[in-house]
Design an enzyme around this catalytic site. Structure first.
Site, PDB file in Angstrom:
ATOM      1  N   TYR A   1       0.829  -1.202   0.000  1.00 39.23           N
ATOM      2  CA  TYR A   1       0.000   0.000   0.000  1.00 39.23           C
ATOM      3  C   TYR A   1       0.858   1.244   0.000  1.00 39.23           C
ATOM      4  O   TYR A   1       2.074   1.178   0.209  1.00 39.23           O
ATOM      5  CB  TYR A   1      -0.973   0.003   1.185  1.00 39.23           C
ATOM      6  CG  TYR A   1      -0.413   0.457   2.520  1.00 39.23           C
ATOM      7  CD1 TYR A   1       0.315  -0.398   3.337  1.00 39.23           C
ATOM      8  CD2 TYR A   1      -0.634   1.757   2.967  1.00 39.23           C
ATOM      9  CE1 TYR A   1       0.796   0.030   4.564  1.00 39.23           C
ATOM     10  CE2 TYR A   1      -0.149   2.190   4.203  1.00 39.23           C
ATOM     11  CZ  TYR A   1       0.569   1.313   4.993  1.00 39.23           C
ATOM     12  OH  TYR A   1       1.042   1.745   6.203  1.00 39.23           O
TER      13      TYR A   1
ATOM     14  N   GLU B   1      12.813   4.517  12.914  1.00 37.07           N
ATOM     15  CA  GLU B   1      11.716   5.387  12.490  1.00 37.07           C
ATOM     16  C   GLU B   1      10.530   5.202  13.432  1.00 37.07           C
ATOM     17  O   GLU B   1      10.569   4.390  14.347  1.00 37.07           O
ATOM     18  CB  GLU B   1      11.287   5.051  11.055  1.00 37.07           C
ATOM     19  CG  GLU B   1      10.786   3.628  10.905  1.00 37.07           C
ATOM     20  CD  GLU B   1      10.341   3.271   9.488  1.00 37.07           C
ATOM     21  OE1 GLU B   1      10.019   4.178   8.701  1.00 37.07           O
ATOM     22  OE2 GLU B   1      10.318   2.065   9.183  1.00 37.07           O
TER      23      GLU B   1
ATOM     24  N   LYS C   1       6.396  -1.139   1.845  1.00 41.55           N
ATOM     25  CA  LYS C   1       5.188  -0.692   2.554  1.00 41.55           C
ATOM     26  C   LYS C   1       4.146  -1.769   2.293  1.00 41.55           C
ATOM     27  O   LYS C   1       3.389  -1.695   1.329  1.00 41.55           O
ATOM     28  CB  LYS C   1       4.771   0.684   2.034  1.00 41.55           C
ATOM     29  CG  LYS C   1       3.980   1.498   3.036  1.00 41.55           C
ATOM     30  CD  LYS C   1       4.062   2.968   2.697  1.00 41.55           C
ATOM     31  CE  LYS C   1       3.099   3.823   3.476  1.00 41.55           C
ATOM     32  NZ  LYS C   1       3.142   3.681   4.923  1.00 41.55           N
TER      33      LYS C   1
ATOM     34  N   ARG D   1       7.389   4.384  -5.081  1.00 39.52           N
ATOM     35  CA  ARG D   1       7.584   3.540  -3.897  1.00 39.52           C
ATOM     36  C   ARG D   1       6.620   2.356  -3.905  1.00 39.52           C
ATOM     37  O   ARG D   1       6.980   1.242  -3.540  1.00 39.52           O
ATOM     38  CB  ARG D   1       7.424   4.361  -2.619  1.00 39.52           C
ATOM     39  CG  ARG D   1       7.767   3.539  -1.382  1.00 39.52           C
ATOM     40  CD  ARG D   1       7.831   4.377  -0.136  1.00 39.52           C
ATOM     41  NE  ARG D   1       6.528   4.929   0.194  1.00 39.52           N
ATOM     42  CZ  ARG D   1       6.333   5.890   1.096  1.00 39.52           C
ATOM     43  NH1 ARG D   1       7.358   6.408   1.733  1.00 39.52           N
ATOM     44  NH2 ARG D   1       5.121   6.345   1.355  1.00 39.52           N
TER      45      ARG D   1
END
Ligand code: PDD
Length: 284
Positions: free
Chosen positions: A31, A182, A149, A50
């Site tokens: 996603y 992160e 992702k 991405r």
């Protein structure tokens, strides 16, 4: 919320995915999240690049070209009637047998969730937020790479719950070697001695689109930047700290667990970068 499900614009209750979709069964999906600014898609090419890289990493073929994805996003945003939209594109492996290998899944499902863009509390930007260093590690790059992702976000789901247990809005994860990586849905930055620093991609993190943009804006503005290893102590000892993401922009960090960042007020470099990003958005 409006959902574009394989090209059909539907209400949430109408859009249904099979229980045999491998996205549901195994988290076998990718996603990305895009937003509009001034009613137009912002940094869409970077997000689509991405998304393609995430899909390629799990050998999933996206059934639309980038041009088609852009068209569908624009069509869905217009149909939603939202002044500004949050758009979540999800591509799942599709329906198949209960077998890990995707050979039984002939057709990926794609969908776009289009919601009115959420407004974050103004105090987040004026006073800063609380984040927490959580116990769970970011999964290492040698396992499920954080660069992907994917729909398999359990690592971050657990981290988010651990952060919430401490009253923090974001959880910061270390990698197994102990370096800062992160947040659960954002990238982390510190400022030390006038230099803005963010963990290098080799530390194992999502290459944030906002992270890349802020690196570019800082450099153009003459602010020193570094992508490097950041230790837990360096994070706690920072003069300033902030997080970045598509939906949140640049958000100052006031507290890391119980530790106040700097003097507890958003610092000058954080504020400058926040302004530079807002200016860039307004030029969209
Ligand atoms: N999350 N790191 C992780 C793990 C993320 O999920 C995200 C984005 C980011 C920031 O990346 P970007 O600047 O490209 O938004 C960093 C989105 C917003 C989400 O999952 O909702």
């Amino acid at each position: 919320m409006l959902i574009n499900f394989n090209g059909e614009l539907l209400q949430p209750g109408e859009a249904k995915v099979s229980v045999l979709d491998h996205g549901f069964l195994f988290g076998d999906s990718v996603y990305d999240v895009i937003r509009t600014v001034n009613g137009r898609l912002f940094t869409a090419e970077e997000h689509l690049a991405r998304l393609r890289s995430s899909a390629a990493a799990i050998r999933l073929e996206i059934p639309l070209t980038n041009e088609e994805l852009l068209q569908e996003m624009n069509r869905s945003h217009t149909a939603s009637g939202n002044s500004e939209s949050y758009i979540r594109i999800v591509i799942t492996r599709g329906e198949g047998e209960i077998d890990l290998h995707p050979r039984s899944c002939p057709k990926p499902n794609w969908m776009m969730f289009v919601l009115p863009l959420h407004k974050w509390p103004a105090e987040w930007y004026t006073s800063g937020i609380k984040v927490a260093l959580v116990g769970i590690h970011r999964n290492p790059s040698t396992a499920l790479s954080p660069k992907i992702k994917s729909g398999n976000y359990l690592n971050n789901v657990i981290a988010r719950m651990q952060a919430a247990d401490e009253g923090a809005v974001e959880g910061i994860m270390l990698n197994p070697e102990g370096w800062v990586t992160e947040g659960t849905t954002s990238n982390i930055w510190i400022v030390k001695d006038g230099q803005a620093r963010t963990p290098a991609l080799r530390c194992g993190l999502l290459p944030g689109v906002t992270r890349a943009l802020v690196l570019e804006l800082a450099t153009t503005d003459g602010i020193a930047v570094d992508e490097c290893e950041i230790s837990k102590n360096e994070l706690l000892d920072a003069d300033e700290a902030f997080i970045t993401s598509t939906t949140k922009g640049v958000v100052p960090v006031r507290l890391i667990g119980r530790e106040l960042v700097g003097d507890g007020r958003p610092g000058p470099i954080t504020k400058r970068l926040e302004q530079l990003l807002r200016d860039r958005e307004q030029a969209n």
